[in-house]
Design an enzyme around this catalytic site. Structure first.
Site, PDB file in Angstrom:
ATOM      1  N   CYS A   2       0.856  -1.337  -0.137  1.00  0.00           N
ATOM      2  CA  CYS A   2      -0.037  -0.128   0.081  1.00  0.00           C
ATOM      3  C   CYS A   2       1.042   1.140   0.045  1.00  0.00           C
ATOM      4  O   CYS A   2       2.158   1.017   0.131  1.00  0.00           O
ATOM      5  CB  CYS A   2      -1.035  -0.050   0.943  1.00  0.00           C
ATOM      6  SG  CYS A   2      -1.938  -1.515   1.546  1.00  0.00           S
ATOM      7  N   ARG A  27       2.758   1.077  -6.876  1.00  0.00           N
ATOM      8  CA  ARG A  27       2.931   0.209  -6.149  1.00  0.00           C
ATOM      9  C   ARG A  27       1.676  -1.058  -5.875  1.00  0.00           C
ATOM     10  O   ARG A  27       1.816  -2.227  -5.547  1.00  0.00           O
ATOM     11  CB  ARG A  27       2.935   0.591  -4.644  1.00  0.00           C
ATOM     12  CG  ARG A  27       4.138   1.539  -4.458  1.00  0.00           C
ATOM     13  CD  ARG A  27       4.195   2.386  -3.053  1.00  0.00           C
ATOM     14  NE  ARG A  27       4.159   1.318  -1.841  1.00  0.00           N
ATOM     15  CZ  ARG A  27       5.244   1.365  -1.523  1.00  0.00           C
ATOM     16  NH1 ARG A  27       6.466   1.754  -1.752  1.00  0.00           N
ATOM     17  NH2 ARG A  27       5.458   0.368  -0.409  1.00  0.00           N
ATOM     18  N   TRP A  74      -3.823  -2.020  -0.826  1.00  0.00           N
ATOM     19  CA  TRP A  74      -3.695  -3.174  -1.690  1.00  0.00           C
ATOM     20  C   TRP A  74      -4.523  -4.331  -0.671  1.00  0.00           C
ATOM     21  O   TRP A  74      -4.059  -4.402   0.480  1.00  0.00           O
ATOM     22  CB  TRP A  74      -2.178  -3.913  -1.974  1.00  0.00           C
ATOM     23  CG  TRP A  74      -2.228  -4.911  -2.607  1.00  0.00           C
ATOM     24  CD1 TRP A  74      -2.320  -5.139  -4.039  1.00  0.00           C
ATOM     25  CD2 TRP A  74      -1.831  -6.309  -2.256  1.00  0.00           C
ATOM     26  NE1 TRP A  74      -2.169  -6.383  -4.353  1.00  0.00           N
ATOM     27  CE2 TRP A  74      -1.893  -6.984  -3.345  1.00  0.00           C
ATOM     28  CE3 TRP A  74      -1.824  -7.014  -0.932  1.00  0.00           C
ATOM     29  CZ2 TRP A  74      -1.561  -8.343  -3.292  1.00  0.00           C
ATOM     30  CZ3 TRP A  74      -1.662  -7.995  -0.930  1.00  0.00           C
ATOM     31  CH2 TRP A  74      -1.398  -9.035  -1.844  1.00  0.00           C
ATOM     32  N   ASN A 100      -0.099   0.566   6.363  1.00  0.00           N
ATOM     33  CA  ASN A 100       0.447  -0.564   5.370  1.00  0.00           C
ATOM     34  C   ASN A 100       0.819  -1.766   6.525  1.00  0.00           C
ATOM     35  O   ASN A 100       1.467  -1.379   7.688  1.00  0.00           O
ATOM     36  CB  ASN A 100       1.817  -0.130   4.762  1.00  0.00           C
ATOM     37  CG  ASN A 100       1.406   0.864   3.915  1.00  0.00           C
ATOM     38  OD1 ASN A 100       0.128   0.991   3.375  1.00  0.00           O
ATOM     39  ND2 ASN A 100       2.213   1.544   3.363  1.00  0.00           N
ATOM     40  N   GLY A 101       0.580  -2.872   5.947  1.00  0.00           N
ATOM     41  CA  GLY A 101       1.009  -4.047   6.884  1.00  0.00           C
ATOM     42  C   GLY A 101      -0.127  -4.920   7.172  1.00  0.00           C
ATOM     43  O   GLY A 101      -1.375  -4.903   6.918  1.00  0.00           O
ATOM     44  N   GLU A 481      12.723 -16.524 -15.037  1.00  0.00           N
ATOM     45  CA  GLU A 481      12.271 -15.098 -15.056  1.00  0.00           C
ATOM     46  C   GLU A 481      11.454 -14.812 -16.175  1.00  0.00           C
ATOM     47  O   GLU A 481      10.476 -14.066 -15.828  1.00  0.00           O
ATOM     48  CB  GLU A 481      13.673 -14.101 -14.876  1.00  0.00           C
ATOM     49  CG  GLU A 481      13.432 -12.710 -15.018  1.00  0.00           C
ATOM     50  CD  GLU A 481      12.732 -12.307 -13.874  1.00  0.00           C
ATOM     51  OE1 GLU A 481      12.212 -11.029 -14.243  1.00  0.00           O
ATOM     52  OE2 GLU A 481      12.523 -12.801 -12.827  1.00  0.00           O
ATOM     53  N   LYS A 485       7.872 -13.000 -15.905  1.00  0.00           N
ATOM     54  CA  LYS A 485       7.318 -11.924 -16.500  1.00  0.00           C
ATOM     55  C   LYS A 485       6.242 -12.266 -17.198  1.00  0.00           C
ATOM     56  O   LYS A 485       5.226 -11.271 -17.612  1.00  0.00           O
ATOM     57  CB  LYS A 485       8.649 -11.233 -17.656  1.00  0.00           C
ATOM     58  CG  LYS A 485       9.833 -10.766 -16.824  1.00  0.00           C
ATOM     59  CD  LYS A 485       9.271  -9.472 -16.273  1.00  0.00           C
ATOM     60  CE  LYS A 485      10.055  -9.179 -15.129  1.00  0.00           C
ATOM     61  NZ  LYS A 485       9.775 -10.112 -14.005  1.00  0.00           N
ATOM     62  N   GLU A 488       3.068 -12.468 -14.956  1.00  0.00           N
ATOM     63  CA  GLU A 488       2.680 -11.098 -14.367  1.00  0.00           C
ATOM     64  C   GLU A 488       2.304 -10.017 -15.365  1.00  0.00           C
ATOM     65  O   GLU A 488       1.116  -9.425 -14.825  1.00  0.00           O
ATOM     66  CB  GLU A 488       4.133 -10.364 -13.846  1.00  0.00           C
ATOM     67  CG  GLU A 488       4.987 -11.085 -12.957  1.00  0.00           C
ATOM     68  CD  GLU A 488       5.901 -10.456 -12.304  1.00  0.00           C
ATOM     69  OE1 GLU A 488       6.255 -10.096 -10.992  1.00  0.00           O
ATOM     70  OE2 GLU A 488       6.929 -10.302 -13.261  1.00  0.00           O
ATOM     71  N   HIS A 504      10.714 -35.998 -18.124  1.00  0.00           N
ATOM     72  CA  HIS A 504      10.255 -36.545 -16.811  1.00  0.00           C
ATOM     73  C   HIS A 504       9.084 -36.021 -16.337  1.00  0.00           C
ATOM     74  O   HIS A 504       8.541 -35.959 -15.342  1.00  0.00           O
ATOM     75  CB  HIS A 504      11.296 -36.429 -15.771  1.00  0.00           C
ATOM     76  CG  HIS A 504      12.606 -36.908 -15.945  1.00  0.00           C
ATOM     77  ND1 HIS A 504      12.873 -38.130 -15.818  1.00  0.00           N
ATOM     78  CD2 HIS A 504      13.708 -36.368 -16.298  1.00  0.00           C
ATOM     79  CE1 HIS A 504      14.270 -38.691 -16.294  1.00  0.00           C
ATOM     80  NE2 HIS A 504      14.841 -37.213 -16.150  1.00  0.00           N
ATOM     81  N   LYS A 599       4.162  -3.749  -5.886  1.00  0.00           N
ATOM     82  CA  LYS A 599       5.636  -3.468  -6.419  1.00  0.00           C
ATOM     83  C   LYS A 599       6.294  -4.061  -5.213  1.00  0.00           C
ATOM     84  O   LYS A 599       7.207  -4.690  -5.241  1.00  0.00           O
ATOM     85  CB  LYS A 599       5.816  -2.042  -6.719  1.00  0.00           C
ATOM     86  CG  LYS A 599       7.320  -1.730  -6.967  1.00  0.00           C
ATOM     87  CD  LYS A 599       7.907  -2.471  -8.495  1.00  0.00           C
ATOM     88  CE  LYS A 599       9.272  -2.212  -8.918  1.00  0.00           C
ATOM     89  NZ  LYS A 599       9.834  -2.908  -9.947  1.00  0.00           N
TER      90      LYS A 599
END
Length: 604
Positions: A2, A27, A74, A100-101, A481, A485, A488, A504, A599
């Site tokens: 947040c 964010r 958020w 925040n938290g 990665e 990407k 996301e 496998h 973020k």
């Protein structure tokens, strides 16, 4: 995750807070709100689900004041809606809190308050804090907040207004960043310097367990127990222009395009040609201590973890020290054996990632030596570790990491070279790696000049419902990665596997509708990677290869310039950033603010 913004001074506060919230939109959030001290007395609030523009459209015409706090949320407790948006107030509206938290014992506190007759209007944990502060009989706002925080278990970065104390904002930190901005006869507070730099570059970053009182003309810091602390301002190295789009359509595109300059920046002033090594003055690790390291463990989350995997490979190859990377979120909970001969490295773009910070604190408690590889100077991980390397990528605004990932991988190459030259890496190999590092910026620029070709390829693959990414050894972290990407930013399902693991199990998924992106560097595993392409082609799979030369079995090949084999992974991921970007663009995604993501992940 947040965002918090606050101001106290002489200027009209609402436009300042809205501007600050817009700076923090990257964010990730689902609602926003503002509380101010009204000119006629009392607190006024406005909240809205959605983007900051929705909040701005709902502000009353008479919403004037010179002190206020604001928030982008958020969701953790309760659905995204107007009621659950911050700020939260107590029953009579005399207290407003942004937070925040996560308050871990919120349910228990909520039950006790409800039993005492308190009526809650939201589903959030934060409203508990507003009621606790409002019910305190302490004479000062500072003590009211302190009493409430003594009852709280969990993480927080908070800012508090009280109608009875219109001359101040009280803030506190435990596990979630709080930064004070020092102006001329005005003070700011935020969870991120991005909201401050257009007004001041003089900042004070609170430590965990620290509080502050902001007034228009001064500030003071102290512990949650009331003891004064000495906090001196530092100067932020980034300017406000660093947070602008600079003519690009999105921050993600801007940040991908900045990578040649960013890599040049992380190299600048660090190469030592005389001894074929690098200077890393912030390590606080002398040669004798470096030679005593028997193992390296790298901890990070998300893209930082993948950069750590590249880093571990580099350290093993160049320094011949056993090294591996692990998600910090797993390490902190598995009661790992902490070895005094192991060097631990925590990596995080923001330097505030909560899982990584918690792992650092646990390691420090057990006496381990911990280094940091972070982007943000003065961040929590930078302060908690024994030393480290700043990656100097500059501000990264898009939620998904691109240039910071690349710079972090280069920073690990520097660290691996440094450790290698202290140990057994030859002068000749040192010179070879340095020459390769110096070639990186121009090679990155060469890759970026091929964007139009990548854009066309993205159109061919954007309709896929799922994609496979494969690579061997050095190529596997690149595949992981690149897979992340794509997920996301385009919301296309993707999986990454070591190429040797396809047979496998994952080969069962291969079909024309599931394309494979294969990382095929020109190294000692080239023929084995080509055999993987044969396996995929035999099952009618489509293949996009990222390679140093055209691959006969691939439907398409993205050819990237060749560097030293140890450094090739740094380059091979960059065209796949553009592939993810243009896939998302073709699908109409909100590229800078992907759904459900944030973020800076400062909660568990």
């Amino acid at each position: 995750m947040c965002g918090i913004v606050g101001y106290i001074g002489k200027r009209d506060v609402a436009p300042l807070l809205l501007e600050g919230l817009q700076r923090l939109e990257y964010r990730g959030y689902d609602s926003a709100g503002i509380a101010i001290h009204g000119k006629s007395g009392g607190l006024k609030t406005a909240k809205a689900k959605g983007r900051v523009r929705e909040l701005e459209s709902r502000l009353p015409k008479r919403f004037a004041g010179t002190t206020g706090i604001a928030h982008t949320r958020w969701a953790t407790h309760g659905a995204p809606n107007d009621v659950n948006a911050h700020p939260h107030t107590n029953a009579d509206g005399t207290v407003a809190v942004v937070h925040n938290g996560i308050i871990d014992n919120a349910s228990e506190l909520r039950a006790k308050l409800t039993a005492d007759g308190v009526e809650f209007v939201s589903e959030t944990d934060t409203e508990v804090l507003a009621h606790l502060i409002g019910r305190s009989q302490a004479e000062t706002l500072e003590e009211k907040v302190r009493q409430a925080l003594r009852l709280i278990e969990g993480t927080y970065g908070i800012a508090v207004l009280h109608a009875g104390f219109p001359d101040r904002i009280v803030v506190a930190r435990n596990g979630s960043p709080v930064v004070l901005g020092i102006g001329e006869h005005e003070m700011f507070v935020s969870s991120d310097v991005a909201a401050l730099v257009s007004h001041t570059r003089q900042v004070v970053t609170l430590d965990d367990g620290e509080m502050a009182t902001l007034k228009a003309d001064d500030y003071r810091t102290y512990t949650t127990e009331g003891s004064r602390t000495a906090a001196s301002p530092t100067t932020v190295e980034w300017e406000a222009e660093s947070y602008d789009m600079g003519g690009h359509d999105t921050y993600m595109h801007k940040e991908i395009s900045e990578q040649a300059d960013a890599v040049d920046r992380v190299l600048r002033g660090r190469i030592d040609d005389r001894f074929s090594t690098v200077h890393l003055g912030g390590l606080n690790l002398d040669a004798r201590e470096a030679r005593g390291v028997r193992r390296v463990k790298i901890l990070g989350c998300g893209s930082a973890y993948h950069a750590g995997q590249i880093g571990a490979q580099l350290i093993e190859e160049l320094a011949r020290i056993p090294a591996d990377a692990e998600p910090a979120s797993e390490f902190r909970y598995r009661n790992a054996v902490v070895d005094p001969d192991t060097l631990y490295i925590a990596t995080s773009q923001s330097g505030e990632t909560y899982d990584t910070l918690a792992a650092v604190q646990e390691l420090k408690r057990k006496g381990a030596r911990v280094l940091g590889v972070v982007n943000v100077v003065g961040s929590a991980i930078a302060r908690e570790t024994d030393g480290g390397v700043y990656v100097h990528a500059g501000p990264e605004v898009c939620v998904v990491s691109t240039k910071c990932f690349t710079n972090t991988a280069v920073a690990f190459a520097l660290l691996a070279l440094h450790l290698g030259r202290i140990r057994d890496l030859s002068v000749a190999d040192g010179k070879r790696i340095i020459a390769g590092l110096r070639r990186l910026p121009e090679q990155i620029a060469e890759i970026l000049r091929g964007e139009e070709e990548i854009k066309k390829l993205a159109a061919n693959y954007a309709d896929a419902k799922s994609m496979m990414f494969v690579g061997r050894v050095r190529g596997y972290p690149v595949a992981r990665e690149a897979s992340l990407k794509l997920k996301e930013v385009s919301y296309v399902h993707a999986e990454a596997y070591p190429a040797s693991e396809l047979k496998h199990g994952p080969l069962a998924l291969i079909e024309p509708a599931v394309p494979t992106v294969a990382i095929v560097p020109d190294d000692d595993l080239l023929e084995k990677n080509r055999a993987t392409l044969e396996e995929i082609k035999a099952r009618s799979g489509r293949i996009l290869a990222v390679a140093h030369q055209e691959q006969e079995k691939a439907d398409h090949t993205l050819v990237v310039p060749k560097n030293e084999v140890e450094l090739d992974p740094i380059l091979m991921g960059i065209p796949l950033q553009l592939l993810a970007y243009h896939s998302a663009l073709a699908l109409g995604r909100d590229i800078d603010k992907p759904r459900n993501l944030a973020k800076s992940v400062t909660v568990e």
